[in-house]
Write a protein that holds these residues in place. Structure first.
Motif, PDB file in Angstrom:
ATOM      1  N   GLN A  72     -65.121   6.666  11.075  1.00  0.00           N
ATOM      2  CA  GLN A  72     -66.469   7.165  10.828  1.00  0.00           C
ATOM      3  C   GLN A  72     -67.542   6.192  11.302  1.00  0.00           C
ATOM      4  O   GLN A  72     -68.724   6.510  11.229  1.00  0.00           O
ATOM      5  CB  GLN A  72     -66.665   7.429   9.338  1.00  0.00           C
ATOM      6  N   THR A  73     -67.138   5.033  11.754  1.00  0.00           N
ATOM      7  CA  THR A  73     -68.098   4.044  12.226  1.00  0.00           C
ATOM      8  C   THR A  73     -67.885   3.831  13.719  1.00  0.00           C
ATOM      9  O   THR A  73     -66.829   3.383  14.155  1.00  0.00           O
ATOM     10  CB  THR A  73     -67.929   2.704  11.472  1.00  0.00           C
ATOM     11  N   CYS A  79     -71.904   3.451  20.471  1.00  0.00           N
ATOM     12  CA  CYS A  79     -73.329   3.533  20.101  1.00  0.00           C
ATOM     13  C   CYS A  79     -74.224   3.396  21.335  1.00  0.00           C
ATOM     14  O   CYS A  79     -75.203   4.140  21.486  1.00  0.00           O
ATOM     15  CB  CYS A  79     -73.678   2.440  19.093  1.00  0.00           C
ATOM     16  N   THR A  99     -70.526  14.949   9.026  1.00  0.00           N
ATOM     17  CA  THR A  99     -70.328  13.540   8.673  1.00  0.00           C
ATOM     18  C   THR A  99     -68.878  13.109   8.829  1.00  0.00           C
ATOM     19  O   THR A  99     -68.528  11.987   8.502  1.00  0.00           O
ATOM     20  CB  THR A  99     -70.747  13.306   7.207  1.00  0.00           C
ATOM     21  N   PHE A 102     -67.892   9.834  13.595  1.00  0.00           N
ATOM     22  CA  PHE A 102     -68.778   8.672  13.692  1.00  0.00           C
ATOM     23  C   PHE A 102     -70.233   8.941  14.047  1.00  0.00           C
ATOM     24  O   PHE A 102     -71.032   8.010  14.120  1.00  0.00           O
ATOM     25  CB  PHE A 102     -68.206   7.679  14.720  1.00  0.00           C
ATOM     26  N   SER A 105     -72.976   7.400  11.900  1.00  0.00           N
ATOM     27  CA  SER A 105     -73.059   5.933  11.897  1.00  0.00           C
ATOM     28  C   SER A 105     -73.964   5.425  13.015  1.00  0.00           C
ATOM     29  O   SER A 105     -74.586   4.366  12.885  1.00  0.00           O
ATOM     30  CB  SER A 105     -71.661   5.319  12.042  1.00  0.00           C
ATOM     31  N   ALA A 108     -77.294   5.586  11.477  1.00  0.00           N
ATOM     32  CA  ALA A 108     -77.392   4.649  10.356  1.00  0.00           C
ATOM     33  C   ALA A 108     -77.469   3.197  10.830  1.00  0.00           C
ATOM     34  O   ALA A 108     -78.085   2.353  10.176  1.00  0.00           O
ATOM     35  CB  ALA A 108     -76.201   4.844   9.414  1.00  0.00           C
ATOM     36  N   LYS A 109     -76.858   2.911  11.982  1.00  0.00           N
ATOM     37  CA  LYS A 109     -76.860   1.543  12.515  1.00  0.00           C
ATOM     38  C   LYS A 109     -78.090   1.252  13.371  1.00  0.00           C
ATOM     39  O   LYS A 109     -78.228   0.169  13.920  1.00  0.00           O
ATOM     40  CB  LYS A 109     -75.584   1.304  13.334  1.00  0.00           C
ATOM     41  N   VAL A 169     -67.929   5.827   2.637  1.00  0.00           N
ATOM     42  CA  VAL A 169     -68.648   5.534   3.884  1.00  0.00           C
ATOM     43  C   VAL A 169     -69.651   6.651   4.166  1.00  0.00           C
ATOM     44  O   VAL A 169     -70.812   6.402   4.515  1.00  0.00           O
ATOM     45  CB  VAL A 169     -67.656   5.396   5.065  1.00  0.00           C
ATOM     46  N   GLU A 170     -69.200   7.878   3.996  1.00  0.00           N
ATOM     47  CA  GLU A 170     -70.062   9.045   4.199  1.00  0.00           C
ATOM     48  C   GLU A 170     -71.315   8.950   3.329  1.00  0.00           C
ATOM     49  O   GLU A 170     -72.437   9.204   3.793  1.00  0.00           O
ATOM     50  CB  GLU A 170     -69.258  10.295   3.855  1.00  0.00           C
ATOM     51  N   TYR A 173     -73.947   6.555   4.638  1.00  0.00           N
ATOM     52  CA  TYR A 173     -74.690   7.082   5.788  1.00  0.00           C
ATOM     53  C   TYR A 173     -75.679   8.167   5.371  1.00  0.00           C
ATOM     54  O   TYR A 173     -76.810   8.208   5.850  1.00  0.00           O
ATOM     55  CB  TYR A 173     -73.721   7.621   6.836  1.00  0.00           C
TER      56      TYR A 173
END
Length: 414
Positions: A72-73, A79, A99, A102, A105, A108-109, A169-170, A173
């Motif tokens: 998920q990341t 990215c 979700t 990834f 993420s 979110a990042k 993790v979800e 985010y």
């Protein structure tokens, strides 16, 4: 004209989509509206970033990452791949679908600076409590076979823990997003506990064209009824084991009854998962070998044929944020027996558009199925009401206008 860039798991094409999807028909309708220009980034079986066009929609297919299958990341490289496309195309809005992998993420990042909307499909953290599907300890132990011994992370207990970890993790985010679209009030209720300050947008689901135009279901006066159900994968929370117990009860009254099961479950010659083996043993234990027809993954036209030819469709899942299979059965007019869980009560009303039962209560489910087989007036009434509701709530123009209004609200901060 505003540009909206989608990040989703589906690359658009002319190939038949197995398992069902509302994303491609929605993208096509939005593109045809001449109000929105759709772009799409997905992941597929390619060796390098591949650019294609589909009905005027620009799309980029990214190669599968070497990270974990359900990671998920996103990696830094992934990215940057997405960021570079965004900087090149300069969309007015980015729309993330789901979700489960990834995409969230990347936002979110901080790699996406454009206004961003995330649409919630499945909710991993909410599924955790229902993952085992009411199986007893003994039943769970009976799902452990060679595959689970060789690969311990594949047993149901560990899979449930993996869902829990992915769910955490979800949640992290989801808290980052300002704009969230939801398919049901049930999902909104859960998310407002997690992210109370986000803007929430109720959305609607567009079914594939053929479901709107297909010949509606008609009542079958038969002593050899066909029951239809589907399961995308062999997962315990889909409740197939409960449905099998219902069919065993019904066999006493209808010895020739058939359960047609669609999906990747109990099929193939490869080393099967323990849950599928458990289901096969359960079928043998319940003496249902001659009553179960495994269809495998089937396409849109065959789903419609199965729905048209069955007596009843059963949706036995223990948890749903929305259920496309339920909506598809309703719009064809198939009388359904449905577990009362998650967002299901928002799609239909008991005794009017479906018959609900408690997820574990296979006896009551069997009784409801029998009622619909026997009672032509009830079956036809539920059929007509279900079809009418789906034709209204999933009307293509209504779905399109709803999505356009969501985009307008975000783009212009209405």
């Amino acid at each position: 004209m505003k540009k909206v860039l989608w990040l989703c798991n589906l690359a658009f094409s002319d190939q038949a989509i197995k398992g069902g999807s509302w994303l491609q028909p929605l993208a096509e309708k939005l593109q045809q509206s001449n109000k929105i220009l759709i772009l799409n980034i997905s992941v597929g079986n390619v060796s390098k970033i591949t650019y294609t066009e589909y009905k005027g929609i620009k799309q980029w297919i990214l190669p599968q990452s070497k990270q974990k299958q359900y990671g998920q990341t996103a990696t830094y490289k992934r990215c940057k791949e997405v960021q570079n496309i965004i900087e090149s195309e300069k969309p007015d809005l980015v729309h993330i679908w789901g979700t489960e992998i990834f995409w969230a993420s990347i936002y979110a990042k901080g790699f996406i600076k454009t206004k961003t909307l995330i649409d919630i499909q499945g909710l991993l953290y909410a599924y955790t409590d229902f993952y085992l599907g009411g199986l007893t300890i003994n039943e769970i132990l009976n799902t452990i076979h060679i595959k689970e011994i060789l690969m311990p992370w594949r047993n149901l207990f560990t899979k449930q823990q993996i869902f829990f970890k992915r769910g955490q993790v979800e949640l992290r985010y989801i808290k980052k997003f300002e704009h969230i679209s939801i398919q049901s009030q049930w999902v909104r209720n859960l998310l407002q506990q997690v992210n109370p300050i986000a803007h929430y947008y109720p959305t609607r689901i567009l079914l594939r064209d053929n479901f709107y135009t297909a010949q509606p279901w008609s009542y079958k006066n038969t002593t050899s009824p066909i029951i239809f159900s589907s399961c995308a994968a062999a997962v315990s929370y889909k409740g197939i084991h409960v449905l099998l117990k219902s069919i065993a009860l019904l066999k006493k009254e209808y010895p020739e009854i058939q359960l047609h099961l669609a999906g990747k479950i109990m099929v193939g010659d490869k080393l099967q998962d323990g849950y599928s083996i458990f289901l096969k043993k359960l079928i043998k234990k319940l003496n249902l070998q001659s009553n179960i027809v495994l269809l495998g993954s089937i396409d849109e036209s065959n789903i419609i044929k199965e729905l048209q030819s069955c007596s009843v469709c059963v949706i036995p899942s223990f948890i749903e944020t929305y259920c496309l299979a339920f909506a598809e059965a309703m719009i064809i007019g198939v009388p359904t027996v449905t577990s009362y869980t998650g967002a299901m009560p928002e799609l239909a009303t008991h005794e009017k558009e479906t018959l609900f039962y408690n997820s574990l209560d296979y006896r009551n489910a069997a009784s409801h199925i029998s009622r619909l087989i026997k009672d032509q007036a009830l079956a036809e009434q539920i059929s007509q009401n279900a079809r009418k509701r789906r034709l209204q709530e999933n009307a293509p123009q209504l779905v399109l206008n709803t999505q356009l209004n969501i985009y307008k609200s975000i783009l212009y901060e209405i």
